[in-house]
Design an enzyme around this catalytic site. Structure first.
Site, PDB file in Angstrom:
ATOM      1  CD  GLU A  68     -11.063   1.747  25.754  1.00 31.79           C
ATOM      2  OE1 GLU A  68     -10.864   0.863  25.103  1.00 31.79           O
ATOM      3  OE2 GLU A  68     -12.656   2.529  24.591  1.00 31.79           O
ATOM      4  CE  LYS A 112     -14.049   7.231  27.411  1.00 29.78           C
ATOM      5  NZ  LYS A 112     -13.767   6.333  27.062  1.00 29.78           N
ATOM      6  CG  ASP A 142     -14.008   7.298  24.049  1.00 31.42           C
ATOM      7  OD1 ASP A 142     -13.452   7.306  24.421  1.00 31.42           O
ATOM      8  OD2 ASP A 142     -15.079   6.550  24.319  1.00 31.42           O
ATOM      9  CG  ASP A 186     -14.819   4.936  21.546  1.00 30.32           C
ATOM     10  OD1 ASP A 186     -15.824   3.704  22.418  1.00 30.32           O
ATOM     11  OD2 ASP A 186     -13.486   4.062  21.534  1.00 30.32           O
ATOM     12  CB  SER A 187     -20.602   3.775  23.165  1.00 28.53           C
ATOM     13  OG  SER A 187     -20.730   4.198  23.740  1.00 28.53           O
ATOM     14  CD  GLU A 233     -16.341  -1.130  29.629  1.00 28.29           C
ATOM     15  OE1 GLU A 233     -16.133   0.350  29.195  1.00 28.29           O
ATOM     16  OE2 GLU A 233     -16.926  -1.619  29.336  1.00 28.29           O
TER      17      GLU A 233
HETATM   18  O1  KIV Z   1     -17.597   4.972  24.577  1.00 29.08           O
HETATM   19  C1  KIV Z   1     -17.821   4.733  25.740  1.00 29.08           C
HETATM   20  O2  KIV Z   1     -19.756   5.047  25.762  1.00 29.08           O
HETATM   21  C2  KIV Z   1     -17.514   4.094  27.020  1.00 29.08           C
HETATM   22  C3  KIV Z   1     -18.186   4.295  27.974  1.00 29.08           C
HETATM   23  C4  KIV Z   1     -18.802   3.159  28.595  1.00 29.08           C
HETATM   24  C5  KIV Z   1     -17.414   4.796  29.705  1.00 29.08           C
HETATM   25  O3  KIV Z   1     -16.289   4.223  27.305  1.00 29.08           O
END
Ligand code: KIV
Length: 280
Positions: A116, A114, A84, A45-46, A183
């Site tokens: 969080e 993934k 994500d 989600d970056s 992280e």
């Molecule tokens: O969203 C992302 O790119 C991430 C990584 C930095 C692990 O969660």
């Protein structure tokens, strides 16, 4: 060429072979990173920060994640593909979390998702895994909680906070996570978590003691010359290279140096051209 799966990653940890992971948001980058031998591609989600230009990852939606996952999927042959779960897609209820994880797998082609959070998400992890979708955990600095954490700051620096992160890691493994992201935390702590868990642990800003490393591809390539946090190693100054190339293109067009005869068609011969390169 053998496809990387969650079993491959487990075996890599057991054999002491380091795991490489990078983010990707589109098919062109995915193809390049995959062919370079990257083990895991994360549609992070970056994307909200490096592609969409937001200050945080919070505005990213499920529809956007599905769209980017499906694009990345089309570029991947070997790498394990993780999607994500964006902010708001799993926090509300386990039912909603399962529905959204299934969307990422079914519509986006993700082989795992993934999310969080620590022990408080153990129940959600269990439900998603039970639905057939592998889950990668993510603790330490969790960017979706940036406001709660008071900024993008290193986590687990006191004994008490380090202990809580270790407990979170154990709870996520027990809930069925097949791997875990750490992280921004002290290297001693991430090394201890990696030794304690039997699942692969992948670090970002968490030192060299993890089973693998992940970076945001735009950071590794130096796409933003103004962004250089301590934990990023910049392998290229691509931002500068792109700006120089585009400046030369602009000059060429302004001064009539592009297109030249070699880039132009005549009426006589019209070759059949492949105008656009395909992804595979
Ligand atoms: O969203 C992302 O790119 C991430 C990584 C930095 C692990 O969660």
């Amino acid at each position: 060429m053998k496809k990387v799966t969650i079993n491959t990653l487990r075996k890599m940890k057991q054999a002491g072979e380091r795991i490489t992971m990078l983010t990707a948001y589109d098919a062109s980058f995915a193809r390049l990173l995959d062919r370079a031998g990257t083990d895991v591609l994360l549609v992070g989600d970056s994307v909200g920060m490096v592609v969409q230009g937001h200050d945080t990852t919070l505005p990213v939606t499920m529809d956007q994640m599905v769209y980017h996952c499906a694009a990345v999927k089309r570029g991947v042959l070997r790498a394990h593909l993780v999607g994500d779960m964006p902010f708001g897609s799993y926090q509300g209820s386990a039912d909603e979390a399962v529905k959204n994880a299934v969307r990422l797998a079914a519509e986006g082609g993700a082989e795992a998702v993934k999310l969080e959070g620590g022990a408080e998400y153990a129940g959600v992890v269990e439900r998603i895994v039970r639905a057939g979708v592998p889950v990668m955990g993510h603790i330490g600095l969790t960017p979706q909680s940036v406001h709660k954490l008071g900024g993008y700051v290193v986590q687990g620096r006191t004994e008490e906070k380090a202990q809580r992160l270790l407990e979170d890691a154990k709870a996520l493994e027990a809930a069925g996570c097949y791997s875990l992201i750490l992280e921004m935390m002290p290297g001693e702590l991430s090394a201890e978590i990696s030794r304690t868990l039997s699942i692969p642990v992948i670090g970002i800003g968490a030192g060299a003691g993890c089973d693998g490393q992940v970076l945001v591809i735009y950071d590794l390539l130096g796409m933003n010359p103004e962004f250089s946090p301590k934990f990023v190693k910049r392998y290229l100054d691509l931002g500068v290279l792109i700006r120089d190339a585009v400046t030369r293109y602009n000059d060429d067009v302004k001064h009539g140096a592009f297109p030249g005869p070699e880039h132009s068609f005549s009426a006589e011969k019209t070759p059949v051209l492949q105008l656009y390169s395909s992804v595979k």
